[in-house]
Write an enzyme that holds these catalytic residues in place. Structure first.
Site, short mmCIF file in Angstrom:
data_model
loop_
_atom_site.label_atom_id
_atom_site.label_comp_id
_atom_site.label_asym_id
_atom_site.label_seq_id
_atom_site.Cartn_x
_atom_site.Cartn_y
_atom_site.Cartn_z
N HIS B 335 0.86 -1.18 0.00
CA HIS B 335 0.00 0.00 0.00
C HIS B 335 0.89 1.23 0.00
O HIS B 335 1.95 1.23 0.60
CB HIS B 335 -0.87 0.04 1.26
CG HIS B 335 -1.65 -1.21 1.46
ND1 HIS B 335 -2.82 -1.46 0.79
CD2 HIS B 335 -1.41 -2.30 2.23
CE1 HIS B 335 -3.28 -2.66 1.15
NE2 HIS B 335 -2.45 -3.18 2.02
N LYS B 336 0.41 2.25 -0.62
CA LYS B 336 1.01 3.56 -0.39
C LYS B 336 0.47 4.03 0.95
O LYS B 336 -0.69 3.79 1.28
CB LYS B 336 0.55 4.54 -1.47
CG LYS B 336 1.48 4.60 -2.66
CD LYS B 336 1.18 5.79 -3.52
CE LYS B 336 2.44 6.45 -4.01
NZ LYS B 336 3.42 5.56 -4.61
N VAL B 337 1.29 4.67 1.72
CA VAL B 337 0.79 5.17 2.99
C VAL B 337 -0.35 6.14 2.72
O VAL B 337 -1.36 6.13 3.38
CB VAL B 337 1.90 5.84 3.80
CG1 VAL B 337 1.33 6.50 5.03
CG2 VAL B 337 2.93 4.80 4.19
#
Lengths: 340, 340
Positions: B335-337
Site C-alpha cells: 500500500h502507499k501510505v
C-alpha cells in the site's frame, strides 16, 4: 579435498569461538580504554566505520552500540567517497575505525589514510597486529581469534563483535561489562544446538533463495547470515531488518524460506509479528533464539545477543553446504586476503 | 482490474517524469537555498537522512552528494536508534533530513521529532506540503511530482533525486546547477528506449532471482531497481555495489541474471570489469547506460547520472510485471501510505 574433509576447518573455528571471544575480551579492554581516552581528549563526537564483507556487518553492530549506547553519531563509510571522490569532509572530531580481520584490504587501508588526512582520529580493529591497517592507525584493537583458515569468517567475526562491545564499554556503556564477560559461556552453550541445526539444514536443501530477518542490535546478524549462506551454501539469501521488509520486499518474500533471529528487548514483538505473518503466508520459517527451533542461550541482554545469535547460523551454513556437496572451507572463487 | 489496464498508472507516471523533475528543480531551488542558509547559520557539519523504502534509496543518493560534494559527514539513520533506543546523541550541528513522498510514515515523523529533541536542524523532503512530516520540520523541500497513484514509486523517486541535487547545489556544489537543468531533457530522451526494454523484459520472464549492480553515486539505482523488481515483478533481485559483490556474494551471483548500471566517471572501469566477469561466468547481463543495450541519454555528469539511469529500470519493471500477468500498479500486499 575429500568429501569427508569438507567443512573441517569451519567447524573447528566455529567451536573455538568461546575461547577466542574470551581472549579477545581480555586483550582488547586496555586497548579500548586507550582509544576511548584519546577520543575524549580529542572531543570526538562521531564515528565512521570503514569495512567490507563480514567486517562490515560487525561494523554495523558497532554503529548501533556506539550511537545507541555511547551517544556518538555513527555511520558506515561509503569507502569510494574517500578513496575515489576525496570527499572534502572535516573529520577533526571524528573517530575513523577501520574493521578488517586481515588488515590487508587495500581499499580500507587507503580509506583510513584519507580519513587521517581529513583530521580524524584513526583506529584499526583487526586480527593481525602486524598488518598494514594496524600500521596505518593511531590505535589498534587486536582481536585474538588466532589464525582463521576457512575462507568464511566465523571466529574473526564474533571476536570483532566482542571487541566492539569492549569499546562501547570503554566509551561509556559500563553496564555492558558484566554481561560481556558472560558471552563466552553463552556461545559455548549455544554450540550445543547441533541436532536441530542438522534438521533445519536438511529442510533447506531444495531451496534456491531465502530471507534472513532481524532488527535493531541484531540486524547485523541477518546480514551476516545471508552473506554466509551465499558464500558457503550458494543459497541466494538476502538480509533485511523487519522494518525494511515491510516496505516493499514483503511482496516477493512470502514464498521464500526465512531465517528469523530473535533477541530480547523492545523490538522483540516486531520480529515475532513478522515471523507469524511469513509463516501464515506459507514460508518455511527457521526460528532462531532462546527457546526457539534453533535454541540460543538466553544469558545475554539485547545489546550483546548478536554474539550468540550468529552461532546457529554459522552451524547451519556449514551443515547445509556439506549436505549440498560443497566445501564451506573453500568456496569457489573466494579468497581470504590473507591467512592471518 | 483488466489485464489491459495493468500498469496504466505506472506507465503514465514514468512518462510524466521530465515535467515533474523540471517543476521540482524550479520549485525546490529557493527552498534548498533557505535550508542551506539555515545550515550555515547553525554551523551544520553533518547530515542524518531518515527514510525507508524507495525514499531510503534517494536518501543514499543524497548521502553521496552531500558528503562527496558538500563536505558534510552524512549517513542514513537507523530509525530504531531514535524511535526505540533513544540514542543519547548530540545533533546540535547536524541536519536531520527526513525523506518521504507521502510525509505520513509514522516512524519517520517520530524519528524526525526525536532528532529535533537532540538539537538537530530538522527538514523534510516530501511530495506533500501539508503532510505531518512537513509540519514537524523547520524546513520543507517539496517535490512537484503531483499525485502518484501507482503503488510503485517512480516520479516521486526521481523528483526526490532532483531535489537532493538542488540541495547539494545550494550547499556548495554550484557546478551542478547547469547540468541539473539538463536532467528533464535527459530523462525525456531516455524514455525512448521502449523497444530494447521490451526485449530485455521478455528475456527475463523465466528468471526467479537477479542482481542489480552499480557503484558510487549510482549505487542507489541498483538498490532501487532491485526493490522495484521485487515489488512489481516478484523477481527476487538484490542490489549491490560492485565492490561489495566482490566481497563474497560473487560466489552465488555467477549463475544469476544481472542488471548493470553504467555511469560516467572514475568508477566506470570497475563496473565494466565486473560486467565482463559476470558475462564470462554465464550470467545474462542487461547492460544499462549510454550506448548500452538499454540506452540512457549521456548528457548528465556522474553525480546526476542516476536521474536518467533509473528510467530504463522503471520501464523494465513495468513491462516484466505485465508480461508475467501482474499489475504493477497494485502489487499484492503493498500500500502507499497515502495517495498524495
Amino acid at each position: 579435498v575429500t568429501a569427508a574433509a569438507a567443512g573441517v576447518l569451519m567447524r573447528a573455528e566455529i567451536a573455538e569461538q568461546p575461547e577466542a571471544v574470551a581472549r579477545t575480551i581480555d586483550a582488547t579492554a586496555p586497548q579500548a580504554a586507550a582509544l576511548a581516552a584519546a577520543a575524549r581528549s580529542r572531543d570526538v563526537r562521531s564515528v565512521v566505520l570503514l569495512a567490507r564483507g563480514s567486517s562490515d556487518h560487525a561494523a554495523l553492530y558497532g554503529r548501533y552500540l556506539l550511537e545507541g549506547r555511547c551517544g556518538l553519531l555513527s555511520s558506515l563509510a561509503a569507502p569510494s567517497l574517500y578513496t575515489t571522490y576525496r570527499a572534502p569532509v572535516d573529520l577533526s572530531r571524528t573517530l575513523a575505525l577501520a574493521v578488517s580481520q586481515s588488515g590487508e584490504v587495500p581499499e580500507i587501508v587507503e580509506a583510513l589514510g584519507y580519513a587521517r588526512s581529513r583530521g580524524a582520529l584513526v583506529a584499526a580493529l583487526t586480527n593481525s597486529a602486524g598488518s598494514p591497517l594496524a600500521a596505518a592507525a593511531d590505535h589498534a584493537i587486536v582481536t585474538q581469534a588466532g589464525p582463521e583458515r576457512a575462507v568464511a569468517a566465523t571466529k574473526t567475526f564474533t571476536t570483532q563483535l566482542a571487541a566492539l562491545a569492549a569499546l562501547a564499554v570503554a566509551l561509556g556503556a559500563r553496564d555492558l561489562a558484566a554481561p560481556l564477560a558472560r558471552a563466552p559461556g553463552a556461545i559455548e552453550r549455544t554450540l550445543a544446538c547441533q541436532a536441530p541445526v542438522l534438521a533445519a539444514a536438511a529442510s533447506l536443501r531444495g531451496e534456491r533463495a531465502a530471507v534472513c530477518l532481524a532488527r535493531g542490535y541484531s540486524f547485523c546478524i541477518a546480514l551476516e547470515a545471508a552473506l554466509k549462506l551465499k558464500e558457503t551454501a550458494g543459497l541466494w539469501a538476502e538480509g533485511f531488518s523487519t522494518a525494511d521488509l515491510r516496505h516493499g520486499p514483503t511482496v516477493a518474500a512470502g514464498a521464500l524460506p526465512a531465517l528469523v533471529f530473535h533477541a530480547p528487548g523492545r523490538l522483540a514483538n516486531d520480529v515475532e509479528a513478522l515471523e507469524r505473518a511469513l509463516a501464515a503466508a506459507g514460508s518455511r520459517v527457521v526460528s532462531i533464539g532462546a527457546g526457539r527451533e534453533l535454541p540460543v542461550d538466553g544469558a545475554l541482554p539485547e545489546e550483546l545477543a548478536p554474539l550468540a545469535l550468529v552461532v546457529p547460523a554459522q552451524l547451519l551454513c556449514e551443515r547445509l553446504a556439506v549436505l549440498l556437496g560443497r566445501d564451506p572451507d573453500r568456496p569457489p572463487g573466494l579468497h581470504k586476503v590473507t591467512q592471518t
